[in-house]
Structure formats: structure tokens, C-alpha cells
Scaffold this motif. Structure first.
Motif, PDB file in Angstrom:
ATOM      1  N   GLY A  80     -13.904   2.533   6.608  1.00 14.74           N
ATOM      2  CA  GLY A  80     -12.553   3.036   6.727  1.00 14.74           C
ATOM      3  C   GLY A  80     -11.629   2.419   5.698  1.00 14.74           C
ATOM      4  O   GLY A  80     -11.887   1.334   5.169  1.00 14.74           O
ATOM      5  N   GLU A  81     -10.514   3.100   5.433  1.00  9.39           N
ATOM      6  CA  GLU A  81      -9.614   2.655   4.369  1.00  9.39           C
ATOM      7  C   GLU A  81      -8.919   1.334   4.683  1.00  9.39           C
ATOM      8  O   GLU A  81      -8.388   0.687   3.786  1.00  9.39           O
ATOM      9  N   GLN A  82      -8.929   0.894   5.942  1.00 14.33           N
ATOM     10  CA  GLN A  82      -8.296  -0.378   6.307  1.00 14.33           C
ATOM     11  C   GLN A  82      -9.210  -1.582   6.105  1.00 14.33           C
ATOM     12  O   GLN A  82      -8.794  -2.715   6.326  1.00 14.33           O
ATOM     13  N   THR A  83     -10.434  -1.369   5.690  1.00 16.21           N
ATOM     14  CA  THR A  83     -11.393  -2.465   5.622  1.00 16.21           C
ATOM     15  C   THR A  83     -10.924  -3.574   4.685  1.00 16.21           C
ATOM     16  O   THR A  83     -10.287  -3.335   3.664  1.00 16.21           O
ATOM     17  N   LYS A  84     -11.274  -4.809   5.053  1.00 15.63           N
ATOM     18  CA  LYS A  84     -11.004  -5.973   4.212  1.00 15.63           C
ATOM     19  C   LYS A  84     -12.184  -6.278   3.285  1.00 15.63           C
ATOM     20  O   LYS A  84     -12.113  -7.220   2.497  1.00 15.63           O
ATOM     21  N   ALA A  85     -13.264  -5.524   3.406  1.00 12.77           N
ATOM     22  CA  ALA A  85     -14.418  -5.745   2.530  1.00 12.77           C
ATOM     23  C   ALA A  85     -13.993  -5.591   1.078  1.00 12.77           C
ATOM     24  O   ALA A  85     -13.222  -4.683   0.734  1.00 12.77           O
ATOM     25  N   ASP A  86     -14.514  -6.463   0.211  1.00 12.43           N
ATOM     26  CA  ASP A  86     -13.986  -6.529  -1.149  1.00 12.43           C
ATOM     27  C   ASP A  86     -14.219  -5.250  -1.941  1.00 12.43           C
ATOM     28  O   ASP A  86     -13.311  -4.742  -2.586  1.00 12.43           O
ATOM     29  N   VAL A  87     -15.415  -4.731  -1.921  1.00 13.09           N
ATOM     30  CA  VAL A  87     -15.690  -3.485  -2.624  1.00 13.09           C
ATOM     31  C   VAL A  87     -16.571  -2.603  -1.747  1.00 13.09           C
ATOM     32  O   VAL A  87     -17.703  -2.956  -1.445  1.00 13.09           O
ATOM     33  N   VAL A  88     -16.035  -1.496  -1.324  1.00 14.68           N
ATOM     34  CA  VAL A  88     -16.811  -0.461  -0.640  1.00 14.68           C
ATOM     35  C   VAL A  88     -16.651   0.796  -1.475  1.00 14.68           C
ATOM     36  O   VAL A  88     -15.539   1.134  -1.891  1.00 14.68           O
TER      37      VAL A  88
END
Length: 345
Positions: A80-88
Motif C-alpha cells: 500500500g502507498e502508506q508503507t514505510k518500506a524503503d523501496v517497493v
């Protein structure tokens, strides 16, 4: 349709593999790092091609398999667009769809367990992540969890689906494998509340211990991105500013690897050629449009995508295919916009 439910007993995680037919494209939901070899074995046995790997949210009880699957299959990672993952590679929002050959999943934003929790709806079944569990709901006491938001996600989105809709959660600790919206409406003890305030009070007083893997899993899952630094060290990366200086040159062609829905929502770099990432192998092979552009006309190929992940993989593949001037925009359209580059709608 091919549908497989796989289980990791250590974390109690369910992972789902989907495809429309043998020999076709496949998608996986909520993969666990330690089970990646098993997933890939099953993909080979079923003669599938894994093209997308999806996480319903940033998990705290296991390390995601997204990065490993991407590295081994070059699949597109999705959150989802709220993710804190660095690069998706692809970030989706409510109302959009996650599509592969023959299958399309509707995207539902269902926050509450975490602020980046999503559910995915497909042909009478819904993959609820940790928002709605079988006879339970996901805890709301960390990772920006919010019991009020979860109440809204469950009562005003998920429970409005038809009663016969099958519920497939990301976790179960009692041995249950599937439920239905109707069953959960009637028998889920967490949903026997008379108001949102009662639900908030219930969730705020669970007094559960933190997941055992939380301190390891959350930092690891934030950093699942492809290390674009390696591509840069090889001289195959341009900053957004450097790429902007090349725009309009007759010997350079910008190539947008994103899907149509991403282009429509976020815009494009003016003048860029659209060549979606799933068609990359065909396009860079002998006779392919990108191969001919580079080989026959001498044009330099500059790939870009949303955040630089797909384009970094595309550069490596293009270099391997003999397109030695290929490069990419580091950080993708996200970096381009931050550098105030022009965007066409």
C-alpha cells in the motif's frame, strides 16, 4: 484458477499463491522469508511465472519474503502507498487493482492493525491480512495501530461484503484455515460490540506481549528494497537532475516501465516511451523494440519506474542482453518529482 494456501508454523502466517492457469503468471500474498525456497519449488512444479509479490502490511512477527522473491524471480513487489518500506516497486491505493494475466484483485485500504494495512478482494474471496482474523481481529497497539480506524475498516468495508465471501487472513494460531464474512459477523467475539467506543475499549485493554520477532522483523521489513547503489557503482544510474538534462536529446529515449494505472494516477515524464516491465525480456531481446532502438539507431535507453526498483532490474537485464549504454533514473518518478522535473498527465 490455481489457488494454494501455504502455512509457516513458526509465525502462524498464511501465504497465498494465485494464478489463472497452469503455465501462466502468478501472484503471491504475504510470503515469509524462510519459506521462499518452498514457494519457488511450487511455482516450478505448477509451471508458473511469479510476476508480483504482495504484502498486506508491514509485518512485525516475521521477515517478509518480498526481497528474496524479487531477487530470484525479478517479480514486482507490491504494498500500500502508506508503507514505510524503503523501496517497493508498486504502491497501490484503495480503488486500484493488482492485476496479473487472467486475475485482478480489488484494493481495499483497511487500516487499524497498522496504518499501512490493506485487503485484497478476488472473485468471492478476500485476503484480509491482519485486519480481520478468523474469530478475531489484529491487535492495534503498535505500528500506528488505531482501534477506531480498524472498527471502520471492518464494519464499514469488510462486513459490507456479501456474507458468502470467503475470508483468508494472514495469520491464524488455532488451526483454522478459512471463514466467511457471514460467519465472522455472527461468531467473531471481537465484533460483538454495540459501538465504536466499546470496540476501542476492548482493543485498548488486550494487554498482549509484543511479537517475539518484532525488534528484528520490523527493521528488516522496512529495508526490503533493491540496493540501487550497486547499479550506481557500475555507472548505470542517473540522478533525476542528470536525467532531466538529457531530456529532448535525439540520441536518448526515456522508457517508462510502470503499468497503465500507475501512469494514469501519477503522470509521466513528457516524451517517454511506455514499455511495461512484464514485457521487458521481449522488448530487449533481438527484434524487440528497445533492442532495435539501441542497436539500429544507437539511442541510449534510460529506464524509469515509480521508485527505481523495476528500472534497476531492467538495467541489469538490458546490460546482460548487450545494451551497454542502458541506464536508469535512480529513485524513479518519485525522485524526478522531488527534483521538480516536468510531469505530463
Amino acid at each position: 484458477m490455481i489457488f494454494r494456501q501455504l502455512f509457516d508454523s513458526v509465525s502462524g502466517t498464511y501465504t497465498y499463491l494465485l494464478a489463472s492457469r497452469p503455465g501462466g503468471e502468478a501472484l503471491i500474498i504475504d510470503p515469509v522469508l524462510e519459506r521462499v525456497d518452498r514457494y519457488l519449488q511450487l511455482v516450478r512444479e505448477l509451471d508458473l511465472r511469479l510476476v508480483k509479490a504482495v504484502d498486506t502490511h508491514l509485518h512485525a512477527d516475521h521477515i517478509t519474503g518480498l526481497g528474496a522473491l524479487r531477487d530470484q524471480t525479478h517479480c514486482i513487489t507490491v504494498m500500500g502507498e502508506q508503507t514505510k518500506a524503503d523501496v517497493v516497486a508498486m504502491r497501490v491505493a484503495e480503488g486500484e487493482r493488482v492485476a496479473i494475466e487472467g486475475l485482478s484483485l480489488d484494493v481495499l485500504y483497511t487500516p487499524g492493525h497498522t496504518d499501512d494495512s490493506y485487503s485484497f478482494l478476488l472473485e468471492g474471496r478476500v485476503f484480509t491480512g491482519d485486519t480481520l482474523l478468523i474469530r478475531g481481529t489484529g491487535r492495534t497497539d503498535f505500528q500506528n495501530g488505531d482501534p477506531r480506524a480498524q472498527y471502520d475498516s471492518i464494519f464499514n468495508k469488510l462486513l459490507r461484503l456479501p456474507d458468502e465471501t470467503l475470508v483468508y487472513p494472514a495469520h491464524d494460531y488455532k488451526g483454522d484455515t478459512v471463514s466467511t464474512i457471514g460467519e465472522e459477523r455472527h461468531f467473531n467475539p471481537r465484533l460483538r460490540v454495540r459501538s465504536v467506543e466499546e470496540y476501542i475499549d476492548l482493543m485498548n485493554n488486550l494487554k498482549l506481549p509484543n511479537p517475539k520477532m518484532m525488534d528484528v522483523a520490523v527493521p528488516a521489513n522496512v529495508h526490503v528494497g533493491l540496493h540501487q547503489e550497486e547499479i550506481a557503482r557500475r555507472g548505470w544510474a542517473l540522478s533525476a537532475v542528470e536525467a532531466a538534462a538529457l531530456c529532448g536529446r535525439p540520441d536518448v529515449v526515456l522508457v517508462d516501465l510502470r503499468e497503465k494505472s500507475e501512469r494514469e494516477r501519477h503522470g509521466t515524464i513528457p516524451g517517454a516511451l511506455h514499455a511495461p516491465y512484464p514485457d521487458l525480456r521481449e522488448n530487449i531481446g533481438t527484434g524487440g523494440v528497445l533492442h532495435e532502438l539501441a542497436a539500429a539507431t544507437g539511442k541510449r535507453i534510460v529506464f524509469y519506474c515509480a521508485f527505481g526498483e523495476r528500472s534497476a532490474m531492467a538495467v541489469q537485464a538490458a546490460q546482460d542482453a548487450g545494451l551497454k549504454t542502458a541506464c536508469h533514473i535512480e529513485g524513479g518518478l518519485d525522485a524526478w518529482k522531488k527534483a521538480k522535473g516536468p510531469v505530463a498527465r
